[in-house]
Design a protein around this motif. Structure first.
Motif, PDB file in Angstrom:
ATOM      1  N   GLU A 119       2.133  -5.517   3.638  1.00  0.00           N
ATOM      2  CA  GLU A 119       2.598  -4.136   3.567  1.00  0.00           C
ATOM      3  C   GLU A 119       2.974  -3.637   4.954  1.00  0.00           C
ATOM      4  OE1 GLU A 119       0.143  -1.449   1.232  1.00  0.00           O
ATOM      5  OE2 GLU A 119      -0.989  -3.179   0.489  1.00  0.00           O
ATOM      6  N   ILE A 120       4.062  -2.851   4.998  1.00  0.00           N
ATOM      7  CA  ILE A 120       4.566  -2.312   6.267  1.00  0.00           C
ATOM      8  C   ILE A 120       4.568  -0.793   6.190  1.00  0.00           C
ATOM      9  CG2 ILE A 120       6.470  -2.306   7.912  1.00  0.00           C
ATOM     10  CD1 ILE A 120       5.530  -5.091   7.527  1.00  0.00           C
ATOM     11  N   CYS A 121       4.117  -0.160   7.272  1.00  0.00           N
ATOM     12  CA  CYS A 121       4.213   1.300   7.378  1.00  0.00           C
ATOM     13  C   CYS A 121       5.129   1.639   8.548  1.00  0.00           C
ATOM     14  CB  CYS A 121       2.833   1.902   7.607  1.00  0.00           C
ATOM     15  SG  CYS A 121       2.860   3.695   7.871  1.00  0.00           S
ATOM     16  N   LEU A 122       6.231   2.320   8.254  1.00  0.00           N
ATOM     17  CA  LEU A 122       7.133   2.801   9.300  1.00  0.00           C
ATOM     18  C   LEU A 122       6.815   4.261   9.592  1.00  0.00           C
ATOM     19  CD1 LEU A 122      10.683   1.360   8.454  1.00  0.00           C
ATOM     20  CD2 LEU A 122       9.015   0.527  10.102  1.00  0.00           C
ATOM     21  N   ILE A 123       6.528   4.559  10.848  1.00  0.00           N
ATOM     22  CA  ILE A 123       6.293   5.944  11.274  1.00  0.00           C
ATOM     23  C   ILE A 123       7.638   6.513  11.714  1.00  0.00           C
ATOM     24  CG2 ILE A 123       4.911   7.473  12.713  1.00  0.00           C
ATOM     25  CD1 ILE A 123       3.259   5.604  10.964  1.00  0.00           C
ATOM     26  N   VAL A 124       8.135   7.507  11.006  1.00  0.00           N
ATOM     27  CA  VAL A 124       9.478   8.027  11.290  1.00  0.00           C
ATOM     28  C   VAL A 124       9.449   9.553  11.325  1.00  0.00           C
ATOM     29  CG1 VAL A 124      10.588   6.031  10.196  1.00  0.00           C
ATOM     30  CG2 VAL A 124      10.143   8.086   8.840  1.00  0.00           C
ATOM     31  N   ARG A 163      -3.315   6.763   9.873  1.00  0.00           N
ATOM     32  CA  ARG A 163      -4.730   6.470   9.638  1.00  0.00           C
ATOM     33  C   ARG A 163      -5.085   6.428   8.151  1.00  0.00           C
ATOM     34  NH1 ARG A 163      -3.843  11.580  10.906  1.00  0.00           N
ATOM     35  NH2 ARG A 163      -5.007  13.298   9.919  1.00  0.00           N
ATOM     36  N   GLU A 164      -4.543   7.351   7.353  1.00  0.00           N
ATOM     37  CA  GLU A 164      -4.870   7.358   5.929  1.00  0.00           C
ATOM     38  C   GLU A 164      -4.223   6.172   5.223  1.00  0.00           C
ATOM     39  OE1 GLU A 164      -3.986  11.087   4.158  1.00  0.00           O
ATOM     40  OE2 GLU A 164      -5.361  12.230   5.450  1.00  0.00           O
ATOM     41  N   TRP A 165      -3.017   5.807   5.618  1.00  0.00           N
ATOM     42  CA  TRP A 165      -2.350   4.666   5.002  1.00  0.00           C
ATOM     43  C   TRP A 165      -3.091   3.381   5.329  1.00  0.00           C
ATOM     44  CZ3 TRP A 165      -0.040   0.197   6.826  1.00  0.00           C
ATOM     45  CH2 TRP A 165       0.748  -0.510   5.915  1.00  0.00           C
ATOM     46  N   VAL A 166      -3.565   3.242   6.560  1.00  0.00           N
ATOM     47  CA  VAL A 166      -4.285   2.034   6.969  1.00  0.00           C
ATOM     48  C   VAL A 166      -5.624   1.947   6.263  1.00  0.00           C
ATOM     49  CG1 VAL A 166      -5.445   0.903   8.903  1.00  0.00           C
ATOM     50  CG2 VAL A 166      -3.137   1.816   9.194  1.00  0.00           C
ATOM     51  N   GLY A 167      -6.334   3.079   6.139  1.00  0.00           N
ATOM     52  CA  GLY A 167      -7.669   3.053   5.557  1.00  0.00           C
ATOM     53  C   GLY A 167      -8.637   2.348   6.486  1.00  0.00           C
TER      54      GLY A 167
END
Length: 390
Positions: free
Chosen positions: A243-248, A309-313
Motif C-alpha cells: 500500500e502507498i500513501c501519497l501526501i498531497v 499517522r492515522e493511515w499508517v496506524g
C-alpha cells in the motif's frame, strides 16, 4: 540503576527493548521477536516499600564487607548481566520455553542472594504463593517478580492465548487478583510506504510552476517515459510494499488521481497500441494500491509525514521522497536493501549517501559505528556541520 530508571521503558509500549544502564548513560536498543510471546502481568493486591528495598541494597555498595553484600553485588552485576543477555537472545528467537526457564532461574537466584539483604520486603509471601500456585502450573512456562520484587507485581509467560486466558481466569477467580495481558508480537513485515508530494518545488522553478515536480517526465530503464512519482512508486511495489500513501495538497489531488486512477478517454485509448492498452490496466492496478492524504498547510517535511499517522496506524512503514529518484549499483533496489536491513536490525533504519563536503550545507550528516564496513552504520549523533564531521 536508580529507582525509576526502568520506568522509562514504558515509553516504548509493547515493543521489546534492551535497556543498559551505566552511570548516567542509558542505551536503548529495540529488537524484534521471531514468534508471538504471551505474558500475564499480575497485580498482587498488596504493597511493598521500594525505598526500603533500595536503601538496604545500597548498603552493599561500593565495597562488599561480608558474604551477604558480596552475593548482592554478584547477582546485580555479572549474574544479572548474563541472564539478561540470555533472555534477550531467547526473546529475539521467540523461544517462550527458554524465557520461562530463565524467569524461574532469575527468581531463584534473586531469592538466594538478595532476599537476605532485605527480608522484611523481599521474603514476599504473596509473590511466592502466586508464583507457586498449583492450579496455574500446567499453563505457565515460568514466572518471576517485577522490578525490585516484593509483593507488588508478578509476571508469567505462557504458551499461547488460550493458556493466557486460563491463567488470568484462575488468578482472578481463586485469588482475586487483577491481571493484564501482554502480547509481544512477532516482527511485522513492512507493507506500507509513505511518499510526501505536497511541496512546491522551489529549486525547480519556473518549471515547477506549470508541472508538479513529482510529475516531471523521465525515461525509465524500461525505455518508457513516465512521471518521476511513478518510478518511485514502482520501486516501492517491486520491493514488496503493498500500500502507498501519497501526501498531497488538496488542490493537486485531482492531478494524481487523473494519472493513477482514471483511464484515458476512449477515443485516446483506441489510438494506443495493444501493448499500451494493456499498460493502461497496469496503471489502474498500481492506482488501486494508492491512497491520498491531504496536507492542507505546507509546514515542512516532518509535518507531511505526521499527516499520514492515522493511515499508517501502528505498523512499520517505508518513507520515500517524492522528488528523489533512487539508483542502486546492486541487483537489489535501494528500497529493497533498506527493508532487508530493517528485517535484520529490527528497528528504524535510514538510507544514507556519501556527500562531498562542498555540498554538506544542503544536507545533514551522521556519525556512528560501522556494524558492517562501508555498509551498515549504527548512528549515534546527527549534526550538519563539517567541523563536527571532521
Amino acid at each position: 540503576s536508580r529507582c525509576g530508571r526502568m520506568d522509562q521503558g514504558c515509553a516504548y509500549g509493547n515493543r521489546p527493548v534492551m535497556m543498559t544502564f551505566d552511570g548516567d548513560r542509558i542505551d536503548v536498543n529495540e529488537f524484534n521477536v521471531a514468534k508471538d510471546l504471551f505474558f500475564v502481568i499480575v497485580d498482587l493486591g498488596s504493597s511493598k516499600d521500594t525505598k526500603e528495598i533500595l536503601h538496604q541494597l545500597n548498603h552493599c555498595y561500593p565495597f562488599a564487607e561480608n558474604e551477604l553484600q558480596k552475593n548482592v553485588q554478584e547477582y546485580l552485576g555479572s549474574t544479572s548481566a548474563q541472564m539478561t543477555r540470555q533472555a534477550h537472545e531467547a526473546l529475539h528467537q521467540g523461544d517462550a520455553v527458554r524465557v520461562g526457564q530463565l524467569m524461574k532461574e532469575a527468581q531463584a537466584e534473586f531469592d538466594k542472594n538478595l532476599q537476605p539483604a532485605c527480608p522484611s520486603q523481599l521474603t514476599a509471601p504473596i509473590l511466592h504463593r502466586t508464583l507457586n500456585y498449583a492450579s496455574i502450573q500446567p499453563y505457565i512456562l515460568g514466572g518471576k517478580g517485577v522490578g525490585s520484587q516484593g509483593d507488588g507485581s508478578a509476571q508469567f509467560i505462557v504458551k499461547d492465548a488460550a493458556d493466557q486466558e486460563k491463567v488470568i481466569e484462575i488468578l482472578e477467580q481463586d485469588l482475586g487478583m487483577s491481571c493484564l495481558k501482554l502480547v509481544i508480537q512477532a516482527e511485522q513485515r513492512v507493507r506500507k510506504a509513505v511518499i510526501p508530494a505536497a511541496g512546491f518545488g522551489t529549486r525547480l522553478f519556473p518549471a515547477s510552476k506549470v508541472v508538479k515536480k513529482e510529475l516531471f517526465p523521465i525515461v525509465d530503464r524500461d525505455g518508457r517515459a513516465k512521471p518521476a512519482i511513478m518510478v518511485i512508486i514502482e520501486e516501492a511495489v517491486n520491493s514488496g510494499i503493498e500500500e502507498i500513501c501519497l501526501i498531497v495538497q488538496s488542490g493537486d489531488r485531482q492531478l494524481f488521481e487523473a494519472f493513477f486512477k482514471t483511464p484515458p478517454p476512449i477515443e485516446n485509448f483506441n489510438k494506443l497500441s495493444k501493448e499500451d492498452q494493456e499498460y493502461c490496466q497496469y496503471l489502474m492496478d498500481l492506482g488501486n494500491r494508492i491512497s491520498f492524504v491531504m496536507q492542507e498547510t505546507q509546514d515542512g517535511f516532518g509535518h507531511a509525514v505526521y499527516c499520514a499517522r492515522e493511515w499508517v496506524g501502528n505498523e512499520p512503514f517505508l518513507l520515500m521522497l517524492g522528488d528523489h529518484l533512487y539508483s542502486s549499483d546492486h541487483q537489489s533496489s535501494c528500497a529493497k536493501q533498506l527493508l532487508d536491513v530493517y528485517k535484520r536490525a529490527g528497528h528504524s533504519v535510514v538510507g544514507l549517501q556519501v556527500t562531498h563536503v562542498d555540498q554538506l550545507h544542503m544536507f545533514g550528516c551522521v556519525t556512528g559505528i560501522w556494524q558492517d564496513p562501508d555498509s551498515i552504520l549504527s548512528v549515534q549523533i546527527h549534526r550538519s556541520t563539517f567541523l563536527y564531521r571532521r
